[in-house]
Every structure is written in structure tokens, then in C-alpha cells.
Design a protein around this motif. Structure first.
Motif, PDB file in Angstrom:
ATOM      1  N   VAL A 191       0.848  -1.202   0.000  1.00 56.15           N
ATOM      2  CA  VAL A 191       0.000   0.000   0.000  1.00 56.15           C
ATOM      3  C   VAL A 191       0.876   1.242   0.000  1.00 56.15           C
ATOM      4  CG1 VAL A 191      -1.631   1.339   1.393  1.00 56.15           C
ATOM      5  CG2 VAL A 191      -1.998  -1.108   1.053  1.00 56.15           C
ATOM      6  N   LEU A 192       1.927   1.253   0.822  1.00 57.65           N
ATOM      7  CA  LEU A 192       2.847   2.400   0.862  1.00 57.65           C
ATOM      8  C   LEU A 192       3.530   2.591  -0.479  1.00 57.65           C
ATOM      9  CD1 LEU A 192       4.534   2.145   4.380  1.00 57.65           C
ATOM     10  CD2 LEU A 192       3.027   3.941   3.538  1.00 57.65           C
ATOM     11  N   ARG A 193       3.952   1.501  -1.075  1.00 59.25           N
ATOM     12  CA  ARG A 193       4.599   1.605  -2.401  1.00 59.25           C
ATOM     13  C   ARG A 193       3.617   2.144  -3.432  1.00 59.25           C
ATOM     14  NH1 ARG A 193       7.861  -4.042  -2.373  1.00 59.25           N
ATOM     15  NH2 ARG A 193       9.570  -3.343  -1.061  1.00 59.25           N
ATOM     16  N   ARG A 197       3.188   5.816  -2.725  1.00 54.01           N
ATOM     17  CA  ARG A 197       4.367   6.545  -3.219  1.00 54.01           C
ATOM     18  C   ARG A 197       4.354   6.627  -4.732  1.00 54.01           C
ATOM     19  NH1 ARG A 197       9.219   3.798  -0.535  1.00 54.01           N
ATOM     20  NH2 ARG A 197       8.287   3.645   1.477  1.00 54.01           N
ATOM     21  N   PHE A 198       4.025   5.530  -5.378  1.00 49.75           N
ATOM     22  CA  PHE A 198       3.967   5.504  -6.841  1.00 49.75           C
ATOM     23  C   PHE A 198       2.924   6.506  -7.339  1.00 49.75           C
ATOM     24  CE2 PHE A 198       2.145   3.911 -10.828  1.00 49.75           C
ATOM     25  CZ  PHE A 198       3.290   3.891 -11.625  1.00 49.75           C
ATOM     26  N   THR A 199       1.732   6.483  -6.713  1.00 51.84           N
ATOM     27  CA  THR A 199       0.677   7.424  -7.098  1.00 51.84           C
ATOM     28  C   THR A 199       1.135   8.850  -6.847  1.00 51.84           C
ATOM     29  OG1 THR A 199      -0.983   5.760  -6.503  1.00 51.84           O
ATOM     30  CG2 THR A 199      -1.743   8.017  -6.734  1.00 51.84           C
ATOM     31  N   SER A 200       1.768   9.059  -5.722  1.00 49.54           N
ATOM     32  CA  SER A 200       2.292  10.384  -5.366  1.00 49.54           C
ATOM     33  C   SER A 200       3.324  10.846  -6.390  1.00 49.54           C
ATOM     34  CB  SER A 200       2.955  10.283  -4.004  1.00 49.54           C
ATOM     35  OG  SER A 200       2.563  11.286  -3.184  1.00 49.54           O
ATOM     36  N   ILE A 201       4.210   9.958  -6.738  1.00 52.94           N
ATOM     37  CA  ILE A 201       5.254  10.284  -7.718  1.00 52.94           C
ATOM     38  C   ILE A 201       4.624  10.549  -9.077  1.00 52.94           C
ATOM     39  CG2 ILE A 201       7.217   9.330  -8.985  1.00 52.94           C
ATOM     40  CD1 ILE A 201       8.089   7.992  -6.348  1.00 52.94           C
ATOM     41  N   GLU A 202       3.625   9.774  -9.450  1.00 49.76           N
ATOM     42  CA  GLU A 202       2.925   9.989 -10.723  1.00 49.76           C
ATOM     43  C   GLU A 202       2.260  11.362 -10.739  1.00 49.76           C
ATOM     44  OE1 GLU A 202       2.342   8.578 -13.831  1.00 49.76           O
ATOM     45  OE2 GLU A 202       4.092   7.419 -13.245  1.00 49.76           O
TER      46      GLU A 202
END
Length: 144
Positions: free
Chosen positions: A19-21, A24-29
């Protein structure tokens, strides 16, 4: 602790990690999209600024051209004024000699001094109109 607890805990940690990854991925996107949008805005702004710069450069070239033309015209006018000044000085010399002649005759012109009574040839005086006679009287009243 039992093996089952360890497995459940491991799965829970693994699930949280996932979930954290994903977060983070969504955040980075999202950040990537924001940066991309910001870059597009900057590129658009840069294009506008470049067009404005081109316009200003054209205006500057026009002003420089006008300035050069004005300087050239000013030089011509200055030369013309100097020429007119020289011509005026020459006419003033002739006018002064004529006044001396009218007020004192040829001797006054030669000596640049008035002596005796002003005289003009009688033949010349007879040809003068009344306006010319008035002008001559005004010159005779002029003091050097």
C-alpha cells in the motif's frame, strides 16, 4: 508466537508495504504530472517572451534607424545654418557699406567713418518711389 501469527504479521507488513509503495507511486505519478504541466506552462511562457523580445528588437531597430536619420538631418541643418550665418555676415557687410554710402557717400565707405552730409546721386533720388524715399529717410535716421 506461532507460525501462523508470524505469517499473518508478515502478510500484513507486506500488504502495508505494498500500500505504501502504491501510495508513493501514485504520489510520484501526480508529482510527475504536475511537473510536466509546469514545464508546458514554462515553455508556453517562454514562447510568449521570445515573441515579445522579437517585437522589442524590431522596435529598437526602428528607433535606432530613426535616431540615425535624425542625427543625419540635424547635421544637414547645422551645416545649412552655418552656411546661412556666413551668407548673413556677408550681407551685413554689404548692408553696412550701403548705409555708409547713403549716410556719407563713397568716402564714408572707404574710411568706414561718417563725415560731411549724406548724399546720393540726384539721378538716383529722382527714381525713388515715395515708399523708397521713406525707407531712405529711415536709413538716414539710423545711427551707426
Amino acid at each position: 508466537l506461532t507460525l501462523h501469527h508470524l505469517s499473518t504479521t508478515r502478510n500484513a507488513i507486506s500488504s502495508q508495504s505494498l500500500v505504501l509503495r502504491q501510495y508513493r507511486f501514485t504520489s510520484i505519478e501526480r508529482e510527475k504530472q504536475l511537473l510536466k504541466s509546469h514545464l508546458e506552462t514554462l515553455e508556453s511562457h517562454l514562447e510568449v517572451l521570445q515573441k515579445e523580445l522579437e517585437k522589442k528588437n524590431q522596435q529598437l531597430e526602428e528607433v535606432e534607424y530613426q535616431c540615425a536619420a535624425t542625427k543625419s538631418r540635424a547635421t544637414e541643418l547645422l551645416f545649412g545654418a552655418e552656411t546661412l550665418g556666413q551668407e548673413r555676415d556677408g550681407f551685413e557687410e554689404v548692408l553696412l557699406k550701403l548705409k555708409f554710402y547713403v549716410l556719407g557717400g563713397a568716402q564714408a565707405v572707404r574710411s568706414y567713418r561718417l563725415s560731411g552730409t549724406p548724399s546720393l546721386p540726384t539721378r538716383l533720388l529722382k527714381t525713388l518711389t515715395s515708399a523708397e524715399q521713406d525707407a531712405l529717410d529711415a536709413v538716414r535716421g539710423f545711427e551707426l
